[in-house]
Design a protein around this motif. Sequence first.
Motif, short mmCIF file in Angstrom:
data_model
loop_
_atom_site.label_atom_id
_atom_site.label_comp_id
_atom_site.label_asym_id
_atom_site.label_seq_id
_atom_site.Cartn_x
_atom_site.Cartn_y
_atom_site.Cartn_z
N UNK A 1 0.95 -1.11 0.05
CA UNK A 1 0.03 0.02 -0.09
C UNK A 1 0.70 1.40 -0.05
N UNK A 2 2.08 1.38 0.97
CA UNK A 2 2.72 2.50 0.94
C UNK A 2 3.59 2.66 -0.15
N UNK A 3 4.08 1.41 -0.57
CA UNK A 3 4.93 1.57 -2.00
C UNK A 3 3.94 2.04 -3.16
N UNK A 4 2.80 1.57 -3.14
CA UNK A 4 1.80 2.03 -4.10
C UNK A 4 1.76 3.42 -4.18
N UNK A 5 1.53 4.30 -3.04
CA UNK A 5 1.37 5.34 -2.86
C UNK A 5 2.42 6.35 -3.13
N UNK B 1 5.50 9.50 -7.34
CA UNK B 1 6.50 9.87 -8.03
C UNK B 1 6.03 10.03 -9.58
N UNK B 2 5.53 9.14 -9.83
CA UNK B 2 4.90 9.20 -11.34
C UNK B 2 4.44 10.54 -11.70
N UNK B 3 3.32 10.79 -10.74
CA UNK B 3 2.76 12.16 -11.11
C UNK B 3 3.73 13.25 -11.14
N UNK C 1 14.73 14.29 -6.11
CA UNK C 1 13.94 15.03 -5.28
C UNK C 1 12.56 14.63 -5.57
N UNK C 2 12.07 14.30 -6.73
CA UNK C 2 10.39 13.79 -6.68
C UNK C 2 10.45 12.65 -5.90
#
Length: 203
Positions: A122-126, A131-133, A170-171
């Motif tokens: 769950x945390x990894x998905x968040x 990051x992708x955004x 940074x992202x």
Amino acid sequence: YLQFAVGFSALEAGAAMLPLALGLVMGSGASNRLVERVGRRYVIAGGLVGVAAVLSTSLAWTPEMAPVLLGLVSFGLAVSMGVVMAPATDSVMSAVPEAKAGVGSAMSDVTRQVGGALGVAVIGSLIGSAYASDMSGAPDAASESVGAAHALAGQVGGAAGRELADTAGRAFTESLGLGLAAAAAVALAGAVLVLLRLPSERK
């Protein structure tokens, strides 16, 4: 974070995690004395609040964060986790008869493993989504992961490669802060649940 954002080598990143081992030992050792004074309920809840507080500092992390601060964060997190783990395990084991000790141990292991797996997922998905955004304007490969971004930066080379690597670092740091803040919220919810539901036997 340590390797791709801060720039540590694999060996340096491993060395930076050494305070975790020391903190876990110290936290677990101190928990016994604390339980005798205030009871399991308050010790576990306090440890979870400590976990939440340390994780919340990730919102202020930067790639330039000093190694000393990283060590203090790791140590503080480990102490808080150690304070939680020992009395929490004791609570599980004391809830079953001695003849069923194996069942209690198995349940403790199962909940820990399932919780760890769900937490990573769950945390990894968040973190991955955030990051992708943040990297939406970068090449597709760079937005997949910070590791892929660094690999691409190495291929590009020069100033453009360094800029891509810095942007990705940074992202990822900002995304990591959001993910760990969510974990901190879960820890706080756990502390509230412990205060409401867990008996506070001082033993």
